[in-house]
Design a protein around this motif. Sequence first.
Motif, short mmCIF file in Angstrom:
data_model
loop_
_atom_site.label_atom_id
_atom_site.label_comp_id
_atom_site.label_asym_id
_atom_site.label_seq_id
_atom_site.Cartn_x
_atom_site.Cartn_y
_atom_site.Cartn_z
N ILE A 5 -5.77 2.84 10.03
CA ILE A 5 -4.37 3.05 9.64
C ILE A 5 -4.17 2.38 8.30
O ILE A 5 -4.41 1.18 8.15
N LEU A 6 -3.74 3.15 7.31
CA LEU A 6 -3.51 2.64 5.96
C LEU A 6 -2.03 2.29 5.79
O LEU A 6 -1.15 3.10 6.08
N VAL A 7 -1.77 1.07 5.33
CA VAL A 7 -0.41 0.64 5.02
C VAL A 7 -0.30 0.45 3.51
O VAL A 7 -0.89 -0.47 2.95
N VAL A 8 0.42 1.36 2.87
CA VAL A 8 0.61 1.31 1.42
C VAL A 8 1.79 0.39 1.11
O VAL A 8 2.86 0.53 1.68
N GLY A 9 1.58 -0.53 0.18
CA GLY A 9 2.63 -1.51 -0.12
C GLY A 9 2.73 -2.56 0.96
O GLY A 9 3.82 -2.90 1.43
N ALA A 10 1.58 -3.10 1.34
CA ALA A 10 1.51 -3.97 2.52
C ALA A 10 2.25 -5.28 2.37
O ALA A 10 2.57 -5.93 3.37
N SER A 44 -4.66 -8.85 -4.09
CA SER A 44 -5.18 -9.41 -2.83
C SER A 44 -5.18 -10.94 -2.84
O SER A 44 -5.39 -11.56 -1.81
N SER A 45 -4.95 -11.53 -4.02
CA SER A 45 -4.96 -12.99 -4.11
C SER A 45 -3.58 -13.61 -3.91
O SER A 45 -3.45 -14.84 -3.87
N GLY A 46 -2.53 -12.79 -3.79
CA GLY A 46 -1.19 -13.31 -3.60
C GLY A 46 -1.01 -13.96 -2.25
O GLY A 46 -1.78 -13.71 -1.30
N ALA A 47 0.01 -14.80 -2.14
CA ALA A 47 0.23 -15.57 -0.90
C ALA A 47 0.46 -14.66 0.30
O ALA A 47 -0.10 -14.88 1.38
N VAL A 61 -6.92 -4.79 1.00
CA VAL A 61 -7.63 -4.10 -0.07
C VAL A 61 -6.73 -4.03 -1.30
O VAL A 61 -5.57 -3.63 -1.20
N GLU A 62 -7.27 -4.44 -2.43
CA GLU A 62 -6.54 -4.37 -3.70
C GLU A 62 -6.85 -3.03 -4.36
O GLU A 62 -7.97 -2.77 -4.79
N TYR A 63 -5.81 -2.18 -4.45
CA TYR A 63 -6.02 -0.85 -5.03
C TYR A 63 -4.66 -0.26 -5.36
O TYR A 63 -3.66 -0.52 -4.67
N ASN A 64 -4.61 0.55 -6.41
CA ASN A 64 -3.37 1.22 -6.80
C ASN A 64 -3.23 2.52 -6.01
O ASN A 64 -4.06 3.43 -6.15
N TRP A 65 -2.20 2.61 -5.20
CA TRP A 65 -2.09 3.76 -4.29
C TRP A 65 -1.96 5.09 -5.03
O TRP A 65 -2.35 6.14 -4.49
#
Length: 314
Positions: A5-10, A44-47, A61-65
């Motif tokens: 399950i992909l959550v965009v803008g997690a 992905s490094s944010g709190a 995962v760090e990626y531009n949707w």
Amino acid sequence: MAPTILVVGATGNTGRGVVTTLSKLLPSIASFSGHKIIALTRSSSGAEAQKLATLPHVEVVEYNWVDITPEWLQERNIVRVFIAPHAQPNQFSEESAFHVAALHGGVEYVVRISTTAPNVRPDCKAFYPRSHWAIEALLSSPEFNRLRWTSLQPNVFTSFILGPASTFVKEFRKTGKQGPLRLVSSEDAPVGIVDANDVAVFAAHLLVEDDTTKHNKAKYVLNGPEDITGRQIVELIEKEIGTKVEEVHFKDMSFLEWLVNQPTSESKSIILSMRYAVESAWTGLCTASTTSKAVLELAAPEVTPAEYFKTMLS
């Protein structure tokens, strides 16, 4: 690879609640116990991302949707998706491209966040509800029949409406002085403002439904459990500060002037059209009574404005 399950803008308003709720739900549902969650974020490094990374079944995962392709989705065995798109003028071009990728990438079901239900129409004067209308029209077309979807149309988020009230109380406690209180709300119109996390919880429950056909092409209206007026917001403040608020401006949209004066390549007239989005609330069209029956049955919103206000102040 496990179905995912992909959550965009997690790490956004609703996304983090979707990830957190899914992480709790998956082990308790036999048909989803083998699924995993990809929490997509710009950093992905944010709190917030780091917190999500500690949850069971979650991979951050760090990626531009907007760069997601059908192949990207297939490689990760993405079967269901949650997406809360941005509200910029280019929303339609970017979100529609994502849904095209989902259609051709074998995604089975998408849950998306729309906007306040009375505004989602082609003649809305505000720009972004028209984009949501256009996306729903695209998804409703015969060409997208293979892709099941549900669009959530939440009322305005509680954090936005009560934000100025919280700031007012905190400043008064610090200085003992009052400035003008500026509220977007009208003085008398009841509005069922909703906690973003309550919207997230409902979205997560949809994503683990075994039979999504009953929710296919549905547009669900979400409100909080109680209405609140501008006058009632003032009363919440006065209860906290122990005195009368001296100067109140209802229906205040002055923040838009600040917004359009920020560096941007967008048309100022388009940005200023956002002032029309609140008219439906001011005229009484956004009450808690309009919540969809399916929302109340599956995961009814629980957080009242007063409860949320207390949390903001703590």
